[in-house]
Design a protein around this motif. Structure first.
Motif, PDB file in Angstrom:
ATOM      1  N   GLN A   1       3.298   6.988  -8.416  1.00 58.87           N
ATOM      2  CA  GLN A   1       2.417   7.454  -9.491  1.00 58.87           C
ATOM      3  C   GLN A   1       3.068   8.594 -10.270  1.00 58.87           C
ATOM      4  O   GLN A   1       3.581   9.534  -9.672  1.00 58.87           O
ATOM      5  CB  GLN A   1       1.093   7.918  -8.881  1.00 58.87           C
TER       6      GLN A   1
ATOM      7  N   HIS B   1      -3.359  18.040  -8.424  1.00 58.90           N
ATOM      8  CA  HIS B   1      -2.915  16.646  -8.526  1.00 58.90           C
ATOM      9  C   HIS B   1      -1.391  16.512  -8.572  1.00 58.90           C
ATOM     10  O   HIS B   1      -0.849  15.450  -8.320  1.00 58.90           O
ATOM     11  CB  HIS B   1      -3.531  15.975  -9.766  1.00 58.90           C
TER      12      HIS B   1
ATOM     13  N   LYS C   1       0.410  14.994  -5.775  1.00 64.09           N
ATOM     14  CA  LYS C   1       0.247  13.546  -5.552  1.00 64.09           C
ATOM     15  C   LYS C   1       1.371  12.746  -6.217  1.00 64.09           C
ATOM     16  O   LYS C   1       1.384  11.517  -6.131  1.00 64.09           O
ATOM     17  CB  LYS C   1      -1.094  13.074  -6.119  1.00 64.09           C
TER      18      LYS C   1
ATOM     19  N   ASN D   1     -12.279   2.007 -14.014  1.00 64.05           N
ATOM     20  CA  ASN D   1     -10.944   2.545 -14.241  1.00 64.05           C
ATOM     21  C   ASN D   1     -10.982   4.065 -14.439  1.00 64.05           C
ATOM     22  O   ASN D   1     -10.151   4.804 -13.886  1.00 64.05           O
ATOM     23  CB  ASN D   1     -10.331   1.846 -15.462  1.00 64.05           C
TER      24      ASN D   1
ATOM     25  N   ASP E   1     -11.583   6.008 -11.179  1.00 64.73           N
ATOM     26  CA  ASP E   1     -10.515   5.972 -10.175  1.00 64.73           C
ATOM     27  C   ASP E   1      -9.521   7.119 -10.374  1.00 64.73           C
ATOM     28  O   ASP E   1      -8.359   6.914 -10.708  1.00 64.73           O
ATOM     29  CB  ASP E   1      -9.796   4.608 -10.275  1.00 64.73           C
TER      30      ASP E   1
ATOM     31  N   GLY F   1      -4.178   1.551  -8.626  1.00 67.15           N
ATOM     32  CA  GLY F   1      -3.558   1.258  -9.912  1.00 67.15           C
ATOM     33  C   GLY F   1      -4.539   0.535 -10.833  1.00 67.15           C
ATOM     34  O   GLY F   1      -5.629   0.141 -10.421  1.00 67.15           O
ATOM     35  N   ASP F   2      -4.122   0.353 -12.097  1.00 59.34           N
ATOM     36  CA  ASP F   2      -4.981  -0.378 -13.048  1.00 59.34           C
ATOM     37  C   ASP F   2      -5.144  -1.823 -12.613  1.00 59.34           C
ATOM     38  O   ASP F   2      -6.165  -2.448 -12.891  1.00 59.34           O
ATOM     39  CB  ASP F   2      -4.370  -0.337 -14.449  1.00 59.34           C
TER      40      ASP F   2
ATOM     41  N   ALA G   1     -13.037  15.994 -18.609  1.00 52.66           N
ATOM     42  CA  ALA G   1     -13.654  14.690 -18.324  1.00 52.66           C
ATOM     43  C   ALA G   1     -12.554  13.726 -17.878  1.00 52.66           C
ATOM     44  O   ALA G   1     -11.404  13.920 -18.249  1.00 52.66           O
ATOM     45  CB  ALA G   1     -14.344  14.161 -19.580  1.00 52.66           C
TER      46      ALA G   1
HETATM   47  C1  57M Z   1      -7.071   6.340 -15.690  1.00 57.23           C
HETATM   48  N1  57M Z   1      -6.181   7.444 -13.973  1.00 57.23           N
HETATM   49  C2  57M Z   1      -6.008   8.552 -13.206  1.00 57.23           C
HETATM   50  C3  57M Z   1      -3.989   5.550 -10.274  1.00 57.23           C
HETATM   51  C4  57M Z   1      -5.295   4.825 -10.300  1.00 57.23           C
HETATM   52  C5  57M Z   1     -10.075   8.966 -22.578  1.00 57.23           C
HETATM   53  C6  57M Z   1      -9.650   9.614 -21.300  1.00 57.23           C
HETATM   54  C7  57M Z   1     -10.785  10.260 -20.620  1.00 57.23           C
HETATM   55  C8  57M Z   1      -8.951   8.572 -20.413  1.00 57.23           C
HETATM   56  C9  57M Z   1      -8.644   9.052 -19.030  1.00 57.23           C
HETATM   57  C10 57M Z   1      -7.855   7.987 -18.377  1.00 57.23           C
HETATM   58  O1  57M Z   1      -6.744   7.725 -18.726  1.00 57.23           O
HETATM   59  N2  57M Z   1      -8.501   7.360 -17.406  1.00 57.23           N
HETATM   60  C11 57M Z   1      -8.074   6.147 -16.750  1.00 57.23           C
HETATM   61  C12 57M Z   1      -7.400   7.359 -14.726  1.00 57.23           C
HETATM   62  C13 57M Z   1      -4.709   8.498 -12.342  1.00 57.23           C
HETATM   63  O2  57M Z   1      -4.791   7.412 -11.392  1.00 57.23           O
HETATM   64  C14 57M Z   1      -4.031   6.263 -11.630  1.00 57.23           C
HETATM   65  O3  57M Z   1      -4.708   5.381 -12.490  1.00 57.23           O
HETATM   66  C15 57M Z   1      -5.289   4.326 -11.701  1.00 57.23           C
HETATM   67  C16 57M Z   1      -6.642   3.960 -12.206  1.00 57.23           C
HETATM   68  N3  57M Z   1      -6.537   3.535 -13.536  1.00 57.23           N
HETATM   69  O4  57M Z   1      -5.355   3.832  -9.340  1.00 57.23           O
HETATM   70  O5  57M Z   1      -2.933   4.666 -10.237  1.00 57.23           O
HETATM   71  C17 57M Z   1      -4.651   9.797 -11.551  1.00 57.23           C
HETATM   72  O6  57M Z   1      -5.853   9.943 -10.808  1.00 57.23           O
HETATM   73  C18 57M Z   1      -5.569  10.549  -9.546  1.00 57.23           C
HETATM   74  N4  57M Z   1      -5.976   9.643  -8.457  1.00 57.23           N
HETATM   75  C19 57M Z   1      -6.171  10.172  -7.213  1.00 57.23           C
HETATM   76  N5  57M Z   1      -6.548   9.328  -6.190  1.00 57.23           N
HETATM   77  C20 57M Z   1      -6.752   7.989  -6.365  1.00 57.23           C
HETATM   78  O7  57M Z   1      -7.116   7.264  -5.405  1.00 57.23           O
HETATM   79  O8  57M Z   1      -6.030  11.361  -7.015  1.00 57.23           O
HETATM   80  C21 57M Z   1      -6.166   8.294  -8.679  1.00 57.23           C
HETATM   81  C22 57M Z   1      -6.562   7.453  -7.659  1.00 57.23           C
HETATM   82  C23 57M Z   1      -3.542   9.839 -10.533  1.00 57.23           C
HETATM   83  C24 57M Z   1      -4.067  10.825  -9.514  1.00 57.23           C
HETATM   84  O9  57M Z   1      -3.848  12.132  -9.989  1.00 57.23           O
HETATM   85  O10 57M Z   1      -2.367  10.217 -11.164  1.00 57.23           O
HETATM   86  C25 57M Z   1      -5.964   9.744 -14.154  1.00 57.23           C
HETATM   87  O11 57M Z   1      -6.897  10.569 -14.053  1.00 57.23           O
HETATM   88  O12 57M Z   1      -5.037   9.804 -14.958  1.00 57.23           O
HETATM   89  N6  57M Z   1      -7.990  10.291 -19.084  1.00 57.23           N
HETATM   90  C26 57M Z   1      -8.180  11.202 -18.174  1.00 57.23           C
HETATM   91  O13 57M Z   1      -8.796  10.978 -17.165  1.00 57.23           O
HETATM   92  C27 57M Z   1      -7.670  12.553 -18.496  1.00 57.23           C
HETATM   93  N7  57M Z   1      -8.762  13.291 -19.107  1.00 57.23           N
HETATM   94  C28 57M Z   1      -8.703  13.844 -20.341  1.00 57.23           C
HETATM   95  O14 57M Z   1      -7.733  13.740 -21.043  1.00 57.23           O
HETATM   96  N8  57M Z   1      -9.834  14.536 -20.722  1.00 57.23           N
HETATM   97  C29 57M Z   1      -9.974  15.221 -21.964  1.00 57.23           C
HETATM   98  C30 57M Z   1     -10.642  14.278 -23.004  1.00 57.23           C
HETATM   99  C31 57M Z   1     -11.695  13.360 -22.438  1.00 57.23           C
HETATM  100  C32 57M Z   1     -11.108  14.970 -24.206  1.00 57.23           C
HETATM  101  C33 57M Z   1     -10.806  16.463 -21.766  1.00 57.23           C
HETATM  102  O15 57M Z   1     -11.722  16.493 -20.939  1.00 57.23           O
HETATM  103  O16 57M Z   1     -10.523  17.450 -22.426  1.00 57.23           O
HETATM  104  C34 57M Z   1      -7.257  13.329 -17.293  1.00 57.23           C
HETATM  105  N9  57M Z   1      -6.398  12.642 -16.410  1.00 57.23           N
HETATM  106  C35 57M Z   1      -5.352  13.244 -15.816  1.00 57.23           C
HETATM  107  N10 57M Z   1      -4.983  14.421 -16.116  1.00 57.23           N
HETATM  108  N11 57M Z   1      -4.603  12.640 -14.884  1.00 57.23           N
HETATM  109  C36 57M Z   1      -6.674  14.625 -17.789  1.00 57.23           C
HETATM  110  C37 57M Z   1      -5.628  15.208 -17.029  1.00 57.23           C
END
Ligand code: 57M
Length: 359
Positions: free
Chosen positions: A55, A65, A68, A190, A193, A264-265, A321
């Motif tokens: 990842q 994170h 991870k 998604n 997760d 994963g996705d 979020a």
């Molecule tokens: C994917 N994916 C995890 C893992 C998993 C529009 C916006 C809100 C979209 C959102 C997004 O992209 N969401 C979908 C979420 C990622 O996990 C991978 O993705 C797969 C699922 N699709 O199976 O392969 C990370 O999640 C963590 N994880 C764990 N344990 C698990 O069992 O700890 C996953 C599974 C992994 C790991 O860290 O790397 C993800 O979160 O990326 N975007 C976000 O969620 C982002 N939010 C954001 O940008 N918020 C802004 C917007 C809404 C204005 C805000 O609030 O200001 C955040 N995501 C991350 N970092 N990673 C922001 C920061």
């Protein structure tokens, strides 16, 4: 299919009659998928590590994170085959709904696979573009919705929880509704997760609930007693839901905090879409808002956050979020957020059963 073969001998060996029962095959399907995931899981995680399917962690996320980074991902590659294999062994092979769900697993799993593959080979968070991802999801969901629409006897009336007398016939309008439910569920799961075990446990709860609902709606006597829509053949969906519950438990063994693998996705997009499809098939589409209430809550947190951010020119409602990140940033330890969210998911699913009587 295996069940058909075994059942051939029921005239000579009378106890083989038990394979006729959906309940018995649901138990077998749950245990088979669980065993496949257990046995394959450890080996698959080693293979994913060896192939460097790790990842990538974004820099702007919650600080904890970063540790991870490199966790093997694409666990869906053993989760989904466990479901498919177990279903093919124990479900009725002539049932159209079973094949529709198989199509959803493979098509949405394929979209997720490409998304994961691009992220891993590019070593960043750029997978499929949003336009591509959504378009492919809508095409796959449209195929499902149209197949159901043209299937003789499929009912286009909408069941509204708590209101047994209000059953509008949507006609052709059922197609966009089904597409919305399937694509919406896929993306909501998604988004959820994002913490260890945060998506898979509520999925187990939701599929466990739909296991019961599909059995009830596929049984003419019970469906009429409970005054829920009778869907001939929907009982076989219990066998599929059992497979997801079993595979989910097997996956949770490895995905529990601290996770040894992420789905994963390929896992999340597919399982979310299957959940939406099962809701559509069992004619309990709107009930998904309760059964999968946690996923709705997570998706709404993103919608409100993004809308508020744009409207106010940069202010936020939540620290981040989807909402699980908000609680992490407030200082809640990850396992606390996870377990509290599981509790919410269980309460909502239990509440959904009250709709069987409160109407
Ligand atoms: C994917 N994916 C995890 C893992 C998993 C529009 C916006 C809100 C979209 C959102 C997004 O992209 N969401 C979908 C979420 C990622 O996990 C991978 O993705 C797969 C699922 N699709 O199976 O392969 C990370 O999640 C963590 N994880 C764990 N344990 C698990 O069992 O700890 C996953 C599974 C992994 C790991 O860290 O790397 C993800 O979160 O990326 N975007 C976000 O969620 C982002 N939010 C954001 O940008 N918020 C802004 C917007 C809404 C204005 C805000 O609030 O200001 C955040 N995501 C991350 N970092 N990673 C922001 C920061």
């Amino acid at each position: 299919m295996l069940y058909k073969l075994i059942y051939l001998f029921h005239t000579d060996i009378s106890w083989l009659n038990v394979f006729r029962y959906i309940t018995f095959r649901t138990v077998l399907s749950t245990l088979t998928a669980l065993m496949i995931c257990f046995i394959m899981g450890g080996w698959a995680i080693k293979r994913l590590s060896a192939m460097q399917v790790g990842q990538y962690i974004r820099d702007d996320g919650p600080p904890n994170h970063k540790s991870k980074e490199g966790t093997p991902t694409m666990g869906g590659l053993f989760l989904l085959p466990a479901i498919v294999l177990s279903t093919l062994l124990w479900a009725e092979p002539t049932n159209i709904y079973v094949w529709i769900v198989m199509f959803v697993i493979l098509s949405f799993g394929g979209i997720g696979f490409v998304d994961d593959y691009l992220k891993i080979t590019r070593k960043d968070s750029r997978g499929l573009s949003t336009v591509w991802k959504f378009s492919l999801q809508i095409i796959a969901a449209l195929i499902v919705a149209m197949a159901l629409y043209v299937y003789p006897g499929f009912d286009t009336h909408l069941t509204i929880p708590f209101f047994k007398k209000v059953v509008p016939d949507l006609g052709l309008g059922y197609i966009p509704l089904a597409v919305f439910v399937i694509v919406g569920a896929s993306n909501a799961v998604n988004l959820t997760d994002g913490l260890d075990g945060l998506a898979i446990s509520p999925l187990i709860v939701a599929f466990g609930s739909y296991l019961v609902f599909s059995y009830l709606s596929g049984h003419v006597g019970i469906a009429s007693y409970l005054q829920i829509p009778y869907v001939a053949g929907a009982g076989e969906i219990s066998v599929v839901c059992g497979a997801v519950v079993g595979a989910g438990l097997g996956f949770l063994w490895y995905n529990a905090y601290p996770a040894e693998v992420f789905m994963g996705d390929v896992g999340s997009l597919s399982l979310g879409a299957v959940l939406g499809t099962v809701a559509v098939i069992t004619k309990q589409e709107l009930l998904l808002v309760l059964v999968g209430g946690l996923f709705v809550f997570e998706a709404l947190s993103v919608i409100f956050q993004v809308a508020y951010f744009k409207f106010t020119g940069g202010q936020r409602i939540f620290r981040m979020a989807p909402i699980h990140h908000h609680f992490e940033l407030k200082g809640w330890p990850e396992p606390k957020v996870i377990v509290r969210f599981w509790i919410i998911a269980i309460i909502l699913a239990l509440f959904s059963f009250s709709t069987l009587k409160l109407r």
